[in-house]
Design a protein around this motif. Structure first.
Motif, short mmCIF file in Angstrom:
data_model
loop_
_atom_site.label_atom_id
_atom_site.label_comp_id
_atom_site.label_asym_id
_atom_site.label_seq_id
_atom_site.Cartn_x
_atom_site.Cartn_y
_atom_site.Cartn_z
N GLY A 23 0.82 -1.22 0.00
CA GLY A 23 0.00 0.00 0.00
C GLY A 23 0.84 1.26 0.00
N SER A 24 1.89 1.26 0.80
CA SER A 24 2.79 2.41 0.86
C SER A 24 3.47 2.62 -0.48
N TYR A 26 2.41 1.66 -3.45
CA TYR A 26 1.40 2.11 -4.41
C TYR A 26 1.13 3.61 -4.25
N ASN A 27 0.93 4.04 -3.00
CA ASN A 27 0.64 5.45 -2.76
C ASN A 27 1.81 6.35 -3.18
N THR A 28 3.02 5.92 -2.90
CA THR A 28 4.20 6.69 -3.29
C THR A 28 4.30 6.79 -4.81
N THR A 31 1.64 9.10 -6.23
CA THR A 31 2.01 10.49 -5.97
C THR A 31 3.07 10.97 -6.94
#
Length: 187
Positions: A23-24, A26-28, A31
């Motif tokens: 998840g981290s 993917y979010n990075t 962004t």
């Protein structure tokens, strides 16, 4: 029973850690991808400003100098390709063609000092020079955003997930082939 519970807890912790990492990551990557897209939008805005200024400059110069039709034709063709470009790579190529044609126009103008005394031409040239500077700055910022994004998807451990998530490297905005040579105009 106690041993089975410990195994289940260990597996659950491992799954939570992997899920958090996924998840981290993917979010990075989302962004960073959005930063690249946002910076490209700024580059396109600057390119559009150049695209809008050029007809005014060309018409002003044409009024004083009708014999340089080849240069004007190249600018018109390059503008048409820029308007029809759909992908980022096509826009980059069209922008490079337009920049090359514009460089030829600037050389022509240097060979005709009387053009520089025309107020409209001077004002448009100043606006165009400012726009070219903005384009250069925004291209550099775009390339920095691409570099940051590409590094993010190529470095461990994100590279393990990036391909599965559909993230691919982006292309840099590179100078047109032959851009290191000043344009020549022969009369």
């Amino acid at each position: 029973m106690k041993g089975t519970l410990k195994v289940i807890i260990v597996i659950a912790v491992i799954l939570l850690v992997l899920g958090g990492l996924y998840g981290s990551t993917y979010n990075t990557l989302v962004t960073r991808s959005e930063q690249v897209d946002a910076q490209w939008a700024i580059v396109e805005s600057s390119l559009q400003r150049r695209f809008d200024l050029i007809p005014n400059l060309v018409e002003s110069v044409k009024g004083a100098m009708a014999q340089e039709q080849e240069v004007f034709g190249r600018i018109a063709d390059a503008r048409a390709r820029m308007a029809g470009a759909g992908t980022v790579d096509e826009r980059v190529a069209a922008s490079n063609e337009l920049e090359s044609a514009l460089g030829r126009l600037l050389v022509v103008m240097e060979n005709y000092p009387q053009l520089q005394s025309i107020g409209t031409v001077n004002r448009l040239m100043d606006e165009l020079a400012g726009t070219e500077n903005r384009i250069n700055v925004e291209r550099n910022r775009y390339n920095e955003a691409v570099r940051t994004y590409n590094l993010a998807i190529k470095t461990f451990p994100r590279n393990l997930f990036a391909g599965m998530m559909g993230f691919e490297t982006r292309h840099y905005f590179e100078a047109a082939e032959g851009a290191q040579e000043a344009p020549r105009v022969n009369f």
